[in-house]
Design an enzyme around this catalytic site. Structure first.
Site, PDB file in Angstrom:
ATOM      1  N   HIS A   1      15.963  -4.549  -9.732  1.00  0.00           N
ATOM      2  CA  HIS A   1      16.539  -4.404  -8.389  1.00  0.00           C
ATOM      3  C   HIS A   1      17.768  -5.298  -8.254  1.00  0.00           C
ATOM      4  O   HIS A   1      17.637  -6.475  -7.901  1.00  0.00           O
ATOM      5  CB  HIS A   1      15.497  -4.771  -7.338  1.00  0.00           C
ATOM      6  CG  HIS A   1      14.243  -3.957  -7.453  1.00  0.00           C
ATOM      7  ND1 HIS A   1      13.274  -4.228  -8.394  1.00  0.00           N
ATOM      8  CD2 HIS A   1      13.810  -2.877  -6.755  1.00  0.00           C
ATOM      9  CE1 HIS A   1      12.295  -3.341  -8.262  1.00  0.00           C
ATOM     10  NE2 HIS A   1      12.586  -2.511  -7.290  1.00  0.00           N
TER      11      HIS A   1
ATOM     12  N   HIS B   1      19.452  -0.289  -4.714  1.00  0.00           N
ATOM     13  CA  HIS B   1      18.152  -0.955  -4.527  1.00  0.00           C
ATOM     14  C   HIS B   1      17.363  -1.151  -5.825  1.00  0.00           C
ATOM     15  O   HIS B   1      17.097  -2.277  -6.216  1.00  0.00           O
ATOM     16  CB  HIS B   1      17.299  -0.186  -3.508  1.00  0.00           C
ATOM     17  CG  HIS B   1      15.868  -0.609  -3.521  1.00  0.00           C
ATOM     18  ND1 HIS B   1      15.398  -1.637  -2.731  1.00  0.00           N
ATOM     19  CD2 HIS B   1      14.804  -0.184  -4.263  1.00  0.00           C
ATOM     20  CE1 HIS B   1      14.105  -1.816  -2.985  1.00  0.00           C
ATOM     21  NE2 HIS B   1      13.727  -0.945  -3.901  1.00  0.00           N
TER      22      HIS B   1
ATOM     23  N   HIS C   1     -20.388   1.586   8.238  1.00  0.00           N
ATOM     24  CA  HIS C   1     -20.533   0.157   7.985  1.00  0.00           C
ATOM     25  C   HIS C   1     -21.333  -0.158   6.721  1.00  0.00           C
ATOM     26  O   HIS C   1     -21.506  -1.327   6.389  1.00  0.00           O
ATOM     27  CB  HIS C   1     -21.213  -0.517   9.182  1.00  0.00           C
ATOM     28  CG  HIS C   1     -20.284  -0.756  10.336  1.00  0.00           C
ATOM     29  ND1 HIS C   1     -19.425   0.213  10.798  1.00  0.00           N
ATOM     30  CD2 HIS C   1     -20.068  -1.852  11.099  1.00  0.00           C
ATOM     31  CE1 HIS C   1     -18.733  -0.284  11.812  1.00  0.00           C
ATOM     32  NE2 HIS C   1     -19.096  -1.532  12.013  1.00  0.00           N
TER      33      HIS C   1
ATOM     34  N   GLU D   1      -8.413  -8.862   8.860  1.00  0.00           N
ATOM     35  CA  GLU D   1      -8.938  -9.154   7.521  1.00  0.00           C
ATOM     36  C   GLU D   1      -7.824  -9.260   6.477  1.00  0.00           C
ATOM     37  O   GLU D   1      -7.872 -10.112   5.586  1.00  0.00           O
ATOM     38  CB  GLU D   1      -9.925  -8.060   7.069  1.00  0.00           C
ATOM     39  CG  GLU D   1     -11.196  -7.961   7.882  1.00  0.00           C
ATOM     40  CD  GLU D   1     -11.019  -7.135   9.150  1.00  0.00           C
ATOM     41  OE1 GLU D   1      -9.901  -6.630   9.413  1.00  0.00           O
ATOM     42  OE2 GLU D   1     -11.998  -6.984   9.899  1.00  0.00           O
TER      43      GLU D   1
END
Ligand SMILES: Cc1ncc(C[n+]2csc(CCOP(=O)(O)OP(=O)(O)O)c2C)c(N)n1
Length: 669
Positions: A27, A262, A473, A411
């Site tokens: 890059h 890029h 769950h 999380e």
């Protein structure tokens, strides 16, 4: 800006273009646009010593957009870290110090492994939290021993990724003032202009998070960039974001400002044009004008003096506050004060038992009272994961001494923040949530494993045994998913006493993260007098029980966690039928795999080929231990919403099923 500074900036741009060209991948454009910011940071702002990259008082620098790493490699080389021009020429090559994205532990001066966008941003927040704790614990009037800043460069991609939003929100809430982040606003990503997918008001967003926000309109304006960074540094109670408008591929006549600059080499012809544009010899490659090198080496050398000044401060501090100094030195050396494990709970046998999450809470409470280096918290689940360290306070804007973190329901950022804290010497950091939500934090867990750093994950509600919360769950594929991560150690203890031992392993383990997997539901506490001691957990798998009559076992029953007591009950039933079974408690594949061959052979002798593994999760992987002739009783579909015991029965986690399977296996139906 002095003339030499402009030459220095252009040198870095050309080094980036040359290195990517030679590697034929990488890059180039982002480092070219960022070079003036890099120059300001490494020449005017950062406190660092290239000869001692780990000096505790240094500023931290995080390149969140790790793909732009040629920027960082160039400055590490120029300022005198142990990186040579040959390393730059070896960019992205096998065993080089200059991999395609920066890697902690491989390249001196790289603070954290970055590449997956957004992670570095959140890691920096963890480093800032760690700095705030260190400053709160150790700084004294006239002794600002931990007064450093965390500087980061982040890109459009970093700010698009959700993890940076989670982390920024928390950093603003906590007032992490040591953060000075620079947003490389070049408005280009791989597919083209950011207008394709990103036109939010970044400044407004960060202000609403509680950040101090500045903008610099011209990414080449070194003085404006310097001034903004100095302002950001002055902000002690808010994190700082400086939005700098840069031009990707700056200096490339045909590609600057476009996505073409890029992620691919500019092309030899275009690289020549860049060199011509900056007045360099288009025929030469990797040209570093000697005065540029001398200029940066001089700055690098000043770093040694900066460290000397800090060392003297630390000397005086150690005389005035010897206990604090010793506490820091011990923590930083990861030394566990002598008696940290003397009060660990021991649980009496109990058929009704205790949830392993509950036992974990008791073990944690005991360890935390001895080890100030232990900090951690949950993603809004501390009551359910039993991870509140009672009496040790909550870490907050006002209370840097609190040891319980409230990550909020974040999380992903929790995982990345744990990494940032773990990268700061002097801490063992844990984070807790339900096992199912480990899926929300997999990227930073993977990076922790790559870096071999050691956050501890406390994952509860580990199977269908959690019951009525239902399918969404109930983990099924999570255990095997985590076991497949190299360097990550997973421990799923069978009962309360094994849980204590799991914590012991986690606290002393080095070389990667540890995940402790715990039940929501009660499981019987195994009698350590009748059966083998839970301290054998450190071997990963151990013989819990052999046939009562002293006969040689003909079948091995193995399993982990809440299924182990089933195996003991099945063993007893089988004994009545004249089937001699061995029960192996198998809390950790990774620990067992590390044992010497003789031990493995003792536990799982080649001669006993009839084997059954039982685990309330995907069966994938257990065949390694049950081998061809064995059977795995696992769960290869999703669960259901019902009480846990009913689900266990429904899906075959019963004594009857284990016994029946054994009978079939040894041909005694
Ligand atoms: C999580 C993640 N997704 C995707 C990528 C692949 N990727 C690397 S660079 C990039 C574009 C990034 O654009 P930007 O952040 O603006 O960087 P710049 O163009 O300024 O170099 C993408 C999608 C990645 N590194 N990380």
């Amino acid at each position: 800006m002095e003339k030499i500074e402009q030459l220095a900036i252009n040198t870095v741009r050309i080094l980036a273009a040359d290195a990517v060209q030679k590697a034929n991948s990488g890059h180039p454009g982002t480092p070219m646009g960022l070079a003036p910011i890099g120059h300001v940071l490494w020449s005017r702002i950062l406190n660092y010593n290239p000869k001692d990259p780990n000096w505790a008082g240094r500023d931290r620098f995080v390149l969140s957009c790790g793909h732009a790493c040629m920027l960082q490699y160039a400055y590490l080389f120029l300022t005198g870290y142990d990186i040579q021009l040959d390393d730059i020429k070896n960019f992205r090559q096998l065993h080089s110090k200059t991999p395609g994205h920066p890697e902690f532990g491989l390249t001196p001066g790289i603070e954290v492994t970055t590449g997956p966008l957004g992670q570095g941003f959140a890691n920096g927040v963890g480093m800032g939290i760690a700095q705030k704790i260190l400053a709160g614990r150790f700084n004294k009037q006239g002794f600002p021993v931990f007064d450093y800043n965390i500087y980061a460069i982040c890109s459009d991609g970093d700010l698009m990724e959700g993890v940076s939003a989670e982390a920024a929100s928390l950093a603003g809430h906590l007032g992490i003032g040591s953060l000075v982040y620079i947003y490389d606003n070049n408005k280009i990503t791989i597919e083209g202009s950011t207008q394709l997918a990103f036109d939010e008001d970044v400044a407004g967003r960060f202000r609403s998070y509680g950040w101090h926000v500045q903008t610099v309109d011209d990414g080449n304006d070194v003085e404006a960039i310097s001034a903004a960074i100095m302002e950001g540094k002055k902000e002690l109670n808010r994190p700082s974001l400086i939005i700098v408008r840069t031009i990707i591929g700056y200096g490339s006549p045909d590609k600057e400002g476009t996505a073409e600059a890029h992620g691919a080499p500019l092309g030899t012809e275009e690289v020549r044009k860049v060199k011509e544009a900056f007045g360099f010899n288009p025929e030469a490659s990797f040209e570093v004008p000697s005065d540029v090198l001398a200029y940066y080496q001089e700055i690098g050398n000043e770093g040694m003096e900066k460290q000397q000044i800090w060392d003297e401060l630390w000397q005086r501090y150690s005389q005035k506050y010897p206990e604090l100094a010793e506490q820091y030195v011990n923590a930083a050396g990861a030394e566990l004060s002598g008696n940290w494990d003397i009060d660990l709970p021991v649980f009496e046998p109990d058929s009704k038992g205790m949830a392993t999450r509950k036992a974990s809470g008791k073990a944690l409470a005991s360890i935390a009272s001895y080890l100030p280096l232990l900090v951690g918290g949950a993603a809004d689940l501390s009551p359910s994961t039993n991870t509140t360290m009672e009496g040790l306070g909550s870490f907050s804007r006002e209370n840097p001494l609190g040891r319980n973190f409230h990550f909020g329901i974040r999380e992903h950022a929790m995982g990345a923040i744990l990494n940032g804290i773990s990268l700061t010497k002097g801490f063992i950091a844990f984070g807790a949530t339900f096992l199912i939500f480990s899926d929300y934090m997999r990227p930073p867990m993977r990076l922790a494993a790559i870096m071999k750093i050691r956050p501890i994950y406390v994952f509860t509600h580990d199977s269908i045994g959690l019951g009525e919360d239902g399918t969404t769950h109930q983990p099924v594929e999570q255990l095997i998913g985590l076991r497949s991560v190299p360097n990550l150690m997973l421990i799923r203890p069978a009962d309360a006493n094994e849980t204590v031992q799991a914590w012991k392993v986690a606290i002393t383990h080095n070389g990667g993260p540890v995940a402790i997997i715990l039940t929501r539901q009660a499981v019987p506490i195994i009698d350590q007098k009748q059966y083998n001691s839970a301290s054998c957990l450190k071997r990963g798998a151990y013989i819990l029980s052999d046939p009562a009559n002293g006969n040689k076992p003909e079948i091995i029953l193995m399993g982990s966690g809440s299924e182990v007591h089933l195996l003991l009950e099945a063993q007893a039933e089988m004994f009545k039928l004249g089937i001699w079974a061995r029960v192996v408690s198998f809390p950790s594949w990774e620990l067992f795999d590390q044992q010497e061959q003789a031990y493995k052979e003792k536990v799982l002798p080649v001669g006993i080929r009839k084997r059954i593994a039982v685990e309330a999760g995907s069966s994938i992987g257990w065949h390694k231990y049950v081998c061809d002739a064995g059977v795995v009783i696992g769960l290869n579909h999703f669960g259901e919403s019902a009480p846990g015991e009913i689900l266990m029965d429904e899906f075959g986690f019963t004594v009857e099923n284990v016994v029946q399977t054994a009978k079939l296996l040894i041909g005694r139906v």
